[in-house]
Write a protein that holds these residues in place. Sequence first.
Motif, PDB file in Angstrom:
ATOM      1  N   VAL A   5       0.857  -1.181   0.000  1.00  0.00           N
ATOM      2  CA  VAL A   5       0.000   0.000   0.000  1.00  0.00           C
ATOM      3  C   VAL A   5       0.894   1.232   0.000  1.00  0.00           C
ATOM      4  O   VAL A   5       1.804   1.343   0.823  1.00  0.00           O
ATOM      5  CB  VAL A   5      -0.942   0.015   1.215  1.00  0.00           C
ATOM      6  CG1 VAL A   5      -1.705   1.323   1.289  1.00  0.00           C
ATOM      7  CG2 VAL A   5      -1.908  -1.163   1.155  1.00  0.00           C
ATOM      8  N   CYS A  10      -2.745   6.442   0.097  1.00  0.00           N
ATOM      9  CA  CYS A  10      -3.852   5.981   0.944  1.00  0.00           C
ATOM     10  C   CYS A  10      -4.477   7.161   1.679  1.00  0.00           C
ATOM     11  O   CYS A  10      -3.776   7.965   2.292  1.00  0.00           O
ATOM     12  CB  CYS A  10      -3.354   4.939   1.945  1.00  0.00           C
ATOM     13  SG  CYS A  10      -4.621   4.412   3.114  1.00  0.00           S
ATOM     14  N   ARG A  11      -5.822   7.233   1.602  1.00  0.00           N
ATOM     15  CA  ARG A  11      -6.559   8.280   2.310  1.00  0.00           C
ATOM     16  C   ARG A  11      -7.509   7.684   3.349  1.00  0.00           C
ATOM     17  O   ARG A  11      -8.413   8.361   3.833  1.00  0.00           O
ATOM     18  CB  ARG A  11      -7.359   9.123   1.312  1.00  0.00           C
ATOM     19  CG  ARG A  11      -6.490   9.990   0.405  1.00  0.00           C
ATOM     20  CD  ARG A  11      -5.796  11.098   1.200  1.00  0.00           C
ATOM     21  NE  ARG A  11      -4.904  11.887   0.378  1.00  0.00           N
ATOM     22  CZ  ARG A  11      -3.600  11.630   0.218  1.00  0.00           C
ATOM     23  NH1 ARG A  11      -3.062  10.596   0.846  1.00  0.00           N
ATOM     24  NH2 ARG A  11      -2.843  12.384  -0.537  1.00  0.00           N
ATOM     25  N   GLY A  12      -7.319   6.406   3.636  1.00  0.00           N
ATOM     26  CA  GLY A  12      -8.085   5.783   4.708  1.00  0.00           C
ATOM     27  C   GLY A  12      -9.527   5.482   4.363  1.00  0.00           C
ATOM     28  O   GLY A  12     -10.376   5.435   5.250  1.00  0.00           O
ATOM     29  N   HIS A  13      -9.817   5.228   3.088  1.00  0.00           N
ATOM     30  CA  HIS A  13     -11.202   4.919   2.703  1.00  0.00           C
ATOM     31  C   HIS A  13     -11.694   3.606   3.309  1.00  0.00           C
ATOM     32  O   HIS A  13     -12.894   3.431   3.506  1.00  0.00           O
ATOM     33  CB  HIS A  13     -11.325   4.861   1.181  1.00  0.00           C
ATOM     34  CG  HIS A  13     -11.122   6.196   0.524  1.00  0.00           C
ATOM     35  ND1 HIS A  13     -12.033   7.227   0.638  1.00  0.00           N
ATOM     36  CD2 HIS A  13     -10.113   6.670  -0.231  1.00  0.00           C
ATOM     37  CE1 HIS A  13     -11.586   8.288  -0.039  1.00  0.00           C
ATOM     38  NE2 HIS A  13     -10.423   7.971  -0.568  1.00  0.00           N
ATOM     39  N   GLY A  14     -10.779   2.684   3.557  1.00  0.00           N
ATOM     40  CA  GLY A  14     -11.144   1.459   4.272  1.00  0.00           C
ATOM     41  C   GLY A  14     -11.803   0.389   3.428  1.00  0.00           C
ATOM     42  O   GLY A  14     -12.271  -0.618   3.977  1.00  0.00           O
ATOM     43  N   VAL A  15     -11.856   0.578   2.126  1.00  0.00           N
ATOM     44  CA  VAL A  15     -12.435  -0.458   1.263  1.00  0.00           C
ATOM     45  C   VAL A  15     -11.634  -1.754   1.403  1.00  0.00           C
ATOM     46  O   VAL A  15     -12.192  -2.851   1.491  1.00  0.00           O
ATOM     47  CB  VAL A  15     -12.449  -0.005  -0.213  1.00  0.00           C
ATOM     48  CG1 VAL A  15     -12.997  -1.095  -1.112  1.00  0.00           C
ATOM     49  CG2 VAL A  15     -13.250   1.274  -0.355  1.00  0.00           C
ATOM     50  N   CYS A  16     -10.332  -1.602   1.449  1.00  0.00           N
ATOM     51  CA  CYS A  16      -9.456  -2.782   1.524  1.00  0.00           C
ATOM     52  C   CYS A  16      -9.659  -3.555   2.823  1.00  0.00           C
ATOM     53  O   CYS A  16      -9.751  -4.786   2.799  1.00  0.00           O
ATOM     54  CB  CYS A  16      -8.003  -2.353   1.374  1.00  0.00           C
ATOM     55  SG  CYS A  16      -7.514  -1.075   2.550  1.00  0.00           S
ATOM     56  N   THR A  32      -4.179   2.394   6.071  1.00  0.00           N
ATOM     57  CA  THR A  32      -3.963   0.953   6.004  1.00  0.00           C
ATOM     58  C   THR A  32      -2.497   0.577   6.103  1.00  0.00           C
ATOM     59  O   THR A  32      -1.642   1.228   5.504  1.00  0.00           O
ATOM     60  CB  THR A  32      -4.551   0.410   4.690  1.00  0.00           C
ATOM     61  OG1 THR A  32      -5.955   0.335   4.845  1.00  0.00           O
ATOM     62  CG2 THR A  32      -4.033  -0.984   4.379  1.00  0.00           C
ATOM     63  N   CYS A  54     -10.002   0.264  -4.535  1.00  0.00           N
ATOM     64  CA  CYS A  54      -9.434   1.376  -3.758  1.00  0.00           C
ATOM     65  C   CYS A  54      -9.601   2.673  -4.556  1.00  0.00           C
ATOM     66  O   CYS A  54      -9.089   2.789  -5.675  1.00  0.00           O
ATOM     67  CB  CYS A  54      -7.955   1.138  -3.468  1.00  0.00           C
ATOM     68  SG  CYS A  54      -7.174   2.592  -2.731  1.00  0.00           S
ATOM     69  N   GLU A  56      -8.238   5.445  -4.303  1.00  0.00           N
ATOM     70  CA  GLU A  56      -6.987   6.180  -4.528  1.00  0.00           C
ATOM     71  C   GLU A  56      -5.976   5.387  -5.342  1.00  0.00           C
ATOM     72  O   GLU A  56      -4.865   5.863  -5.578  1.00  0.00           O
ATOM     73  CB  GLU A  56      -6.362   6.575  -3.184  1.00  0.00           C
ATOM     74  CG  GLU A  56      -7.268   7.314  -2.238  1.00  0.00           C
ATOM     75  CD  GLU A  56      -7.716   8.665  -2.779  1.00  0.00           C
ATOM     76  OE1 GLU A  56      -7.013   9.229  -3.639  1.00  0.00           O
ATOM     77  OE2 GLU A  56      -8.780   9.148  -2.348  1.00  0.00           O
ATOM     78  N   ILE A  59      -3.166   0.549  -3.831  1.00  0.00           N
ATOM     79  CA  ILE A  59      -2.738  -0.830  -3.563  1.00  0.00           C
ATOM     80  C   ILE A  59      -2.144  -1.445  -4.819  1.00  0.00           C
ATOM     81  O   ILE A  59      -2.712  -1.317  -5.909  1.00  0.00           O
ATOM     82  CB  ILE A  59      -3.928  -1.688  -3.094  1.00  0.00           C
ATOM     83  CG1 ILE A  59      -4.646  -1.016  -1.929  1.00  0.00           C
ATOM     84  CG2 ILE A  59      -3.459  -3.091  -2.708  1.00  0.00           C
ATOM     85  CD1 ILE A  59      -5.990  -1.645  -1.611  1.00  0.00           C
TER      86      ILE A  59
HETATM   87 FE1  F3S Z   1      -6.314   3.325   1.786  1.00  0.00          FE
HETATM   88 FE2  F3S Z   1      -7.386   2.537  -0.454  1.00  0.00          FE
HETATM   89 FE3  F3S Z   1      -7.553   1.021   1.623  1.00  0.00          FE
HETATM   90  S1  F3S Z   1      -7.350   4.615   0.315  1.00  0.00           S
HETATM   91  S2  F3S Z   1      -7.607   2.420   3.367  1.00  0.00           S
HETATM   92  S3  F3S Z   1      -5.673   1.592   0.583  1.00  0.00           S
HETATM   93  S4  F3S Z   1      -9.155   1.360   0.152  1.00  0.00           S
END
Ligand code: F3S
Length: 62
Positions: A5, A10-16, A32, A54, A56, A59
């Motif tokens: 990652v 990463c903006r912390g969307h939490g999809v992963c 993440t 994701c 952004e 990943i």
């Molecule tokens: Fe970050 Fe993408 Fe996961 S923004 S929290 S790596 S879904």
Amino acid sequence: MKVTVDDDRCRGHGVCTALCPEVFTLNDDGYTVVENPEVPAEFEDAVRDAVAQCPERAITAV
Ligand code: F3S
């Protein structure tokens, strides 16, 4: 499969973490982290979904 990652993206969307909590965990700051970049075979499909979803494009899995 190895997964990484990009901390800068990463903006912390939490999809992963929702798709594959066995591989992706949120740190205390809400971003993440991947504890073990070697993905067990049974989680590869979920990791591919995370790569694709994701927002952004943070990943990478190869
Ligand atoms: Fe970050 Fe993408 Fe996961 S923004 S929290 S790596 S879904």
